[in-house]
Design a protein around this motif. Structure first.
Motif, short mmCIF file in Angstrom:
data_model
loop_
_atom_site.label_atom_id
_atom_site.label_comp_id
_atom_site.label_asym_id
_atom_site.label_seq_id
_atom_site.Cartn_x
_atom_site.Cartn_y
_atom_site.Cartn_z
N ALA A 158 0.85 -1.19 0.00
CA ALA A 158 0.00 0.00 0.00
C ALA A 158 0.88 1.24 0.00
N SER A 159 0.48 2.27 -0.72
CA SER A 159 1.27 3.48 -0.83
C SER A 159 0.58 4.63 -0.13
N ARG A 160 1.37 5.65 0.23
CA ARG A 160 0.76 6.83 0.84
C ARG A 160 0.10 7.72 -0.20
N ARG A 161 0.49 7.54 -1.47
CA ARG A 161 -0.16 8.31 -2.52
C ARG A 161 -1.59 7.81 -2.64
N GLU A 173 -10.45 18.04 -1.09
CA GLU A 173 -10.05 18.82 -2.24
C GLU A 173 -10.95 18.57 -3.44
N LEU A 176 -14.57 19.77 -2.86
CA LEU A 176 -14.75 21.21 -3.03
C LEU A 176 -14.66 21.62 -4.49
N ARG A 177 -13.75 20.98 -5.20
CA ARG A 177 -13.59 21.31 -6.61
C ARG A 177 -14.90 21.03 -7.35
N LEU A 180 -17.42 23.72 -6.50
CA LEU A 180 -17.22 24.98 -7.21
C LEU A 180 -17.82 24.92 -8.60
N ARG A 181 -17.72 23.75 -9.20
CA ARG A 181 -18.28 23.60 -10.54
C ARG A 181 -19.80 23.73 -10.49
N HIS A 183 -21.53 25.84 -8.62
CA HIS A 183 -21.82 27.10 -7.93
C HIS A 183 -21.85 26.94 -6.41
N GLY A 184 -20.94 26.15 -5.91
CA GLY A 184 -20.80 26.06 -4.47
C GLY A 184 -21.76 25.09 -3.82
#
Ligand SMILES: Nc1ncnc2c1ncn2[C@@H]1O[C@H](COP(=O)(O)OP(=O)(O)OP(=O)(O)O)[C@@H](O)[C@H]1O
Ligand SMILES: [Mg+2]
Lengths: 372, 300
Positions: A158-161, A173, A176-177, A180-181, A183-184
């Motif tokens: 297993a990787s931390r990525r 992240e 939220l992205r 935003l697309r 209109h919040g």
């Protein structure tokens, strides 16, 4: 009048390539550009221009330091450029590690031209279980083809990525992205999960005299793994000293790779000091991370000239660093074998697995054991 | 050698060596040549070597020589472009969006989606991470420390940025460095860095300094240490490096040792002062025990 130095410099690059450096044309171009910025008439400047642009590994430096005076003549005003890796100069091409010029090719029952693919399926089955140390030249040739076809799935961890998934912890992240697309407007949560990365693999191949019948095939096997392993596989030979041959085995062509490895190994068919050499591996490479959480595979019959106690100490250090330690002993698969050699008995408590490595079938079992 | 240089840039390796020395960093021929060529050829400098041989300090010293900020990117497993390059400031974007909506509500206007989106992805909401910061700051020194800890995907990303000296951000466009930053990459060789990346760089192997230079480094970094003590420390450390210890002492440890001896008020390295300060130079117990047993032979 000054003669044009260019042909001489390009010749030097060719000599380095011959000495085993990966000198590409862009590197030669960088070398010439570097010289352009420096005082070309200075020996020191020429030395550094070449060393900085044509080398890319400590292993290269020793070779560069040998080739430089050979090409430009000995230094009259010595300036030490000590390199810590002080190996003996590589010996000339080792016949036993390379094919084609073995000389014994025609001694076999079949001529060297025997088309390998005409061998029937049952012959292949037989070959899979033949003792690698007792192959005829034609069988050896066929085995090379089978090795190249060997299916290796390498171990992963297993990787931390993290990467997007359908479930798992929320990914603020991307959530939220997405919002935003819209209109919040928070409509859905995005998730993230761990991804898998190749686990490091370290292969240690005993190339001492008692292992000589197997070493060629084992180095070929290592070549297959290095080619598939995308940087996760490291290969060392052990005998009276430790030699890293990973770089040599990166050549795509197995014959070139083996020839290069042969040149790099100074203690071919010599004695063994397993304890000391494993100690050197743990100290020089293990703590740097090569062995850390890696699958470590030792190919050796455990014939130890040194102290079995020392071997046990080093194995316990290795065990603490590694994810799994697998020992492959070619003699272990033979009838009537019981692990009695001093070396093997000393290491048994520290092994995750002891495997027999005397045939292709057992190498296939090893590949399975590695990914477990 | 031609003398014309861009302002502040050294005209020869020898001149650069003088200027590095002035910062307290003592280079040898190879190091000065490497750093000089890195500037002249706009090539990253790839530094490998034992721990504590001055890789990180080189980048710091070069920043001082060039009077440029040092921007550091510490690599680790799993590092990706959003930590190295840029990220969007989502909380501030959301606030901005709410403000737009509130304004639109007050004036009963309808928001144009495209206009909103464009204003959301405005450069002022961009958080520049080290690589982008280095491209935006001219001149600058970008230190990519311990690149061997990152993974292949990240190497591929670095390769692209370091070749182009530019990045393109979909919502903003291309950002290109006015003058390329001096890039110093370091590796501790926990794994091989891909050849494609190394090929773009000048390769510098840093070894432990020779005796004279190590004494000079001690004297330059610790002016209060008497010459005799500096010589004894450097000589003893050299012998320790021959012992195949778990962690052979680097320059960092010589400095720590000399500093510790200074604190103990020792003006000479003898068995007593060495035993009292051994922890400063050997960081593992196993190593300290081994050396303690043969201290007298190390201090000839
Ligand atoms: N040539 C030098 N001149 C002056 N100081 C030096 C020199 N080489 C090393 N040092 C000093 O030695 C210490 C260790 O150096 P540095 O931290 O740069 O090592 P490093 O190679 O980055 O080590 P690591 O691999 O552990 O990160 C620093 O205090 C540095 O200033
Ligand atoms: Mg550092």
């Amino acid at each position: 009048m000054v003669t044009d130095p260019l042909p001489g410099l390009v010749g030097f690059a060719a000599a380095l390539r011959h000495a085993g450096l990966a000198v590409t044309t862009d590197r030669v171009a960088a070398f010439l550009t570097a010289l352009d910025e420096l005082d070309v008439t200075s020996r020191t400047a020429t030395y550094w221009a070449g060393r900085l642009t044509l080398c890319s590994d400590p292993d290269d430096l020793a070779r560069y330091d040998m080739a430089f005076p050979a090409w430009f003549g000995p230094d009259r005003s010595p300036r030490g450029t000590p390199v810590r890796d002080q190996r003996r100069p590589p010996p000339s091409r080792l016949a036993s590690l390379t094919s084609g010029e073995d000389g014994d090719e025609s001694d076999g029952p079949d001529g060297p031209d025997e088309p390998r693919l005409r061998v029937s399926a049952s012959a292949r089955e037989v070959l899979r279980h033949r003792d690698l140390g007792e192959l005829s030249p034609a069988e050896r040739e066929h085995l090379r083809a089978l090795l190249a076809l060997l299916r290796v799935g390498l171990p992963t961890r297993a990787s931390r990525r993290r990467h997007p998934t359908r479930r798992g912890p929320a990914d603020p992240e991307r959530t939220l992205r997405a919002a935003l697309r819209n209109h919040g407007e928070l409509r859905e949560l995005r998730h993230t999960g761990p991804s898998r990365r190749p686990r490091r693999v370290a292969l240690l191949i005993d190339v001492s005299g008692s292992m000589a019948p197997y070493a060629d095939t084992l180095v070929r096997f290592a070549h297959v793994l290095v080619r598939r392993g995308a940087g996760a596989v490291e290969v060392f030979t052990i005998g009276t000293r430790l030699t890293r041959i990973t770089r040599e085995l990166r050549h795509r062509d197995p014959e070139l790779a083996l020839a290069a490895a042969g040149r790099a190994i100074p203690d071919w068919s010599g004695g063994t000091r397993l304890g000391d050499v494993l100690g050197a591996f743990v100290e020089r490479w293990g703590r740097r991370g090569v062995a850390r959480r890696a699958v470590v595979v030792v190919f050796s019959d455990g014939w130890e000239r040194g102290e079995p106690d020392e071997l046990a100490v080093q194995m316990s250090r290795l065990r603490r660093l590694a994810h799994r330690v697998i020992w492959v002993n070619p003699h272990a698969g033979k009838e009537g074998y019981a692990p009695v050699q001093g070396g093997i008995v000393a290491v048994l408590p520290y092994l995750d697995q002891l495997l027999a490595g005397h045939s292709l079938a057992t190498l296939e079992r090893l590949v399975e054991a590695m990914t477990r | 050698m031609t003398g014309s240089t861009t302002s502040g840039r050294p005209g020869s390796p020898a001149e650069l060596a003088v200027r590095l020395r002035a910062t307290g960093y003592l280079p040898d021929d190879g190091l000065a040549t490497a750093a000089f060529l890195a500037l002249r050829m706009d090539r990253p400098l790839f530094c490998e070597g034992e721990p504590g041989t001055g890789k990180t300090a080189l980048a710091q010293a070069m920043a001082q020589v060039l009077d440029a900020p040092l921007i550091r990117l510490q690599c680790h497993e799993g590092i990706d472009a959003s930590q190295a390059l840029y990220d969007w400031d989502f909380p501030r974007q959301l606030l901005h969006l709410r403000a737009l909506e509130a304004a639109a509500g007050a004036s009963a206007e309808k928001l144009d989606a495209d206009v909103v989106e464009a204003s959301l992805y405005d450069p002022r909401f961009l958080i520049a991470r080290p690589v982008l910061k280095a491209l935006q700051t001219s001149p600058s020194v970008l230190l990519v420390d311990e690149v061997d800890r990152a993974d292949d995907e990240f190497e591929a990303f670095l390769l692209e940025v370091l070749t182009e000296h530019a990045v393109s951000i979909p919502e903003v466009g291309e950002i290109r460095a006015k003058t390329p930053p001096l890039v110093v990459l370091t590796s501790n060789r926990t794994r091989d860095v891909h050849d494609a990346l190394k090929r773009r760089c000048l390769y510098l192997w840093l070894d432990h300094p020779d005796l004279t230079r190590e004494i000079a480094i001690l004297r330059s970094r610790l002016p209060g240490v008497p010459e005799r003590l500096a010589g004894q420390v450097a000589a003893a450390v050299r012998r320790m490096r021959e012992l195949e210890l778990l962690k052979p002492p680097g320059v960092a440890e010589s400095l720590d040792w000399a500093r510790a001896l200074q604190l103990l008020g020792a003006d000479e390295l003898d068995v007593a002062s060495a035993a009292a300060s051994l922890g400063a130079v050997l960081k593992y117990r196993e190593d300290a025990d081994r050396v303690r047993a043969q201290l007298d032979t190390l201090l000839i």
